[in-house]
Design a protein around this motif. Structure first.
Motif, PDB file in Angstrom:
ATOM      1  N   GLU A  39      -8.791  32.051 -26.015  1.00  0.00           N
ATOM      2  CA  GLU A  39      -7.820  31.464 -25.093  1.00  0.00           C
ATOM      3  C   GLU A  39      -7.783  32.227 -23.779  1.00  0.00           C
ATOM      4  OE1 GLU A  39      -6.155  28.629 -25.359  1.00  0.00           O
ATOM      5  OE2 GLU A  39      -7.255  28.316 -27.234  1.00  0.00           O
ATOM      6  N   ARG A  40      -7.937  33.547 -23.831  1.00  0.00           N
ATOM      7  CA  ARG A  40      -7.952  34.335 -22.600  1.00  0.00           C
ATOM      8  C   ARG A  40      -9.192  34.016 -21.772  1.00  0.00           C
ATOM      9  NH1 ARG A  40      -5.913  40.312 -24.566  1.00  0.00           N
ATOM     10  NH2 ARG A  40      -5.925  40.784 -22.329  1.00  0.00           N
ATOM     11  N   LEU A  41     -10.317  33.775 -22.434  1.00  0.00           N
ATOM     12  CA  LEU A  41     -11.528  33.369 -21.725  1.00  0.00           C
ATOM     13  C   LEU A  41     -11.352  32.002 -21.079  1.00  0.00           C
ATOM     14  CD1 LEU A  41     -14.320  34.536 -24.183  1.00  0.00           C
ATOM     15  CD2 LEU A  41     -14.184  35.146 -21.764  1.00  0.00           C
ATOM     16  N   LEU A  42     -10.777  31.078 -21.806  1.00  0.00           N
ATOM     17  CA  LEU A  42     -10.592  29.732 -21.267  1.00  0.00           C
ATOM     18  C   LEU A  42      -9.646  29.736 -20.067  1.00  0.00           C
ATOM     19  CD1 LEU A  42     -10.306  27.621 -24.560  1.00  0.00           C
ATOM     20  CD2 LEU A  42     -12.223  27.662 -22.942  1.00  0.00           C
ATOM     21  N   ALA A  52      -2.373  30.633  -8.855  1.00  0.00           N
ATOM     22  CA  ALA A  52      -3.460  31.558  -8.539  1.00  0.00           C
ATOM     23  C   ALA A  52      -4.549  31.477  -9.594  1.00  0.00           C
ATOM     24  CB  ALA A  52      -2.916  32.979  -8.452  1.00  0.00           C
ATOM     25  N   LYS A  53      -5.779  31.691  -9.171  1.00  0.00           N
ATOM     26  CA  LYS A  53      -6.867  31.776 -10.126  1.00  0.00           C
ATOM     27  C   LYS A  53      -6.728  33.072 -10.918  1.00  0.00           C
ATOM     28  CE  LYS A  53     -10.277  29.046  -7.579  1.00  0.00           C
ATOM     29  NZ  LYS A  53     -11.657  29.028  -7.005  1.00  0.00           N
ATOM     30  N   THR A  54      -7.311  33.069 -12.111  1.00  0.00           N
ATOM     31  CA  THR A  54      -7.195  34.228 -12.990  1.00  0.00           C
ATOM     32  C   THR A  54      -8.534  34.930 -13.148  1.00  0.00           C
ATOM     33  OG1 THR A  54      -5.375  33.248 -14.256  1.00  0.00           O
ATOM     34  CG2 THR A  54      -6.637  34.993 -15.343  1.00  0.00           C
ATOM     35  N   ALA A  55      -8.508  36.256 -13.108  1.00  0.00           N
ATOM     36  CA  ALA A  55      -9.689  37.066 -13.364  1.00  0.00           C
ATOM     37  C   ALA A  55      -9.460  37.865 -14.637  1.00  0.00           C
ATOM     38  CB  ALA A  55      -9.973  38.002 -12.191  1.00  0.00           C
ATOM     39  N   LEU A  56     -10.366  37.710 -15.597  1.00  0.00           N
ATOM     40  CA  LEU A  56     -10.312  38.477 -16.834  1.00  0.00           C
ATOM     41  C   LEU A  56     -11.227  39.690 -16.664  1.00  0.00           C
ATOM     42  CD1 LEU A  56      -9.471  38.764 -19.841  1.00  0.00           C
ATOM     43  CD2 LEU A  56     -11.488  37.383 -20.417  1.00  0.00           C
ATOM     44  N   VAL A  57     -10.635  40.870 -16.535  1.00  0.00           N
ATOM     45  CA  VAL A  57     -11.393  42.113 -16.390  1.00  0.00           C
ATOM     46  C   VAL A  57     -11.447  42.775 -17.763  1.00  0.00           C
ATOM     47  CG1 VAL A  57     -11.532  44.360 -15.256  1.00  0.00           C
ATOM     48  CG2 VAL A  57     -10.682  42.365 -13.993  1.00  0.00           C
ATOM     49  N   VAL A  58     -12.655  42.886 -18.313  1.00  0.00           N
ATOM     50  CA  VAL A  58     -12.833  43.385 -19.676  1.00  0.00           C
ATOM     51  C   VAL A  58     -13.377  44.814 -19.625  1.00  0.00           C
ATOM     52  CG1 VAL A  58     -13.876  42.939 -21.929  1.00  0.00           C
ATOM     53  CG2 VAL A  58     -13.373  41.021 -20.384  1.00  0.00           C
ATOM     54  N   VAL A  59     -12.545  45.779 -19.978  1.00  0.00           N
ATOM     55  CA  VAL A  59     -12.938  47.191 -19.943  1.00  0.00           C
ATOM     56  C   VAL A  59     -13.393  47.621 -21.331  1.00  0.00           C
ATOM     57  CG1 VAL A  59     -12.119  49.559 -19.577  1.00  0.00           C
ATOM     58  CG2 VAL A  59     -11.401  47.723 -18.030  1.00  0.00           C
ATOM     59  N   SER A  60     -14.586  48.199 -21.389  1.00  0.00           N
ATOM     60  CA  SER A  60     -15.152  48.586 -22.676  1.00  0.00           C
ATOM     61  C   SER A  60     -15.489  50.071 -22.682  1.00  0.00           C
ATOM     62  CB  SER A  60     -16.411  47.751 -22.951  1.00  0.00           C
ATOM     63  OG  SER A  60     -16.996  48.112 -24.173  1.00  0.00           O
ATOM     64  N   HIS A  61     -14.518  50.895 -23.077  1.00  0.00           N
ATOM     65  CA  HIS A  61     -14.742  52.334 -23.217  1.00  0.00           C
ATOM     66  C   HIS A  61     -13.679  52.900 -24.148  1.00  0.00           C
ATOM     67  CE1 HIS A  61     -15.705  56.507 -22.296  1.00  0.00           C
ATOM     68  NE2 HIS A  61     -16.771  56.086 -21.652  1.00  0.00           N
TER      69      HIS A  61
END
Length: 215
Positions: A75-78, A3-12
């Motif tokens: 690495e998480r971005l890559l 499966a493709k990966t989505a990095l969801v970055v929560v900033s709060h």
């Protein structure tokens, strides 16, 4: 097939914030679309947005070994096919937490500074939450400003040509209007069923933005 990966970055800084909630909403929609989810909550994971000597760019060495924390985020971005930051809009820009993540992690030799960008081919959707109302004179300018800074100034600059910026309006549940003369008007806070319906509509709009981006 992986499966493709989505990095969801929560900033709060608050776990019970609308930002964190929208992060969960969009992560769930991406999961429904077949993505494996890497949910990065910057505050919960203790990310320090302040630049350090260890992570300061060295213009004479684009292969500089940055701090272990920064390398782990790289690495998480890559590993991600889609990158989706979710953040409140503070003074027409992302909050310091997200900006510091960009400063430290999207660093020289990694995100930029190479003829073949390491992040090229990825897709990116910036999703902001703003107190401004969509219909006021200020809204279009704010969204255009964010688009220039985030999509052009960061995504495109780092080789991510498939990028978009969307902003969810009326995030505070209180009508806020700035007119052409700079006059600010704030209405009464929504309560009861009106408030519930208002935030349900924001959830739906967030999902619509994700679906539009996924095509």
């Amino acid at each position: 097939m992986t499966a493709k990966t989505a990095l969801v970055v929560v900033s709060h800084h608050r776990a019970d914030s609308l930002t964190a909630h929208i992060g969960d909403v969009v992560a769930a929609r991406l999961k429904e679309a077949g993505y494996a989810i890497d949910l990065l909550n910057l505050h919960a994971e203790g990310f320090d947005p302040r630049m350090t000597v260890e992570d300061q760019p060295d213009w004479d060495d684009r292969d500089k070994a940055y701090s272990p924390e920064t390398r782990a985020h790289m690495e998480r971005l890559l590993a991600a096919d889609v990158i989706l930051p979710v953040f409140p809009v503070y003074w027409n820009s992302p909050p310091a937490l997200l900006k510091g993540w960009i400063d430290r992690v999207w660093n020289y030799g990694f995100a930029y500074g190479r003829s073949k960008p390491k992040l090229a081919g990825k897709r990116m959707l910036w999703l902001g939450l703003a107190g401004a109302a969509e219909g006021d004179e200020y809204w279009a300018w704010m969204k255009e400003n964010l688009d220039r800074v985030l999509r052009d100034g960061i995504s495109f600059y780092t080789g991510i040509t498939d990028a978009a910026v969307e902003v969810l309006p009326d995030a505070e549940g209180e009508p806020q209007i700035v007119d052409a003369e700079g006059n600010f008007t704030k209405g009464e806070a929504l309560t009861g069923e009106q408030r519930t319906a208002h935030y349900a509509a924001i959830d739906r709009l967030a999902v619509e933005h994700v679906e539009k981006f996924l095509g």
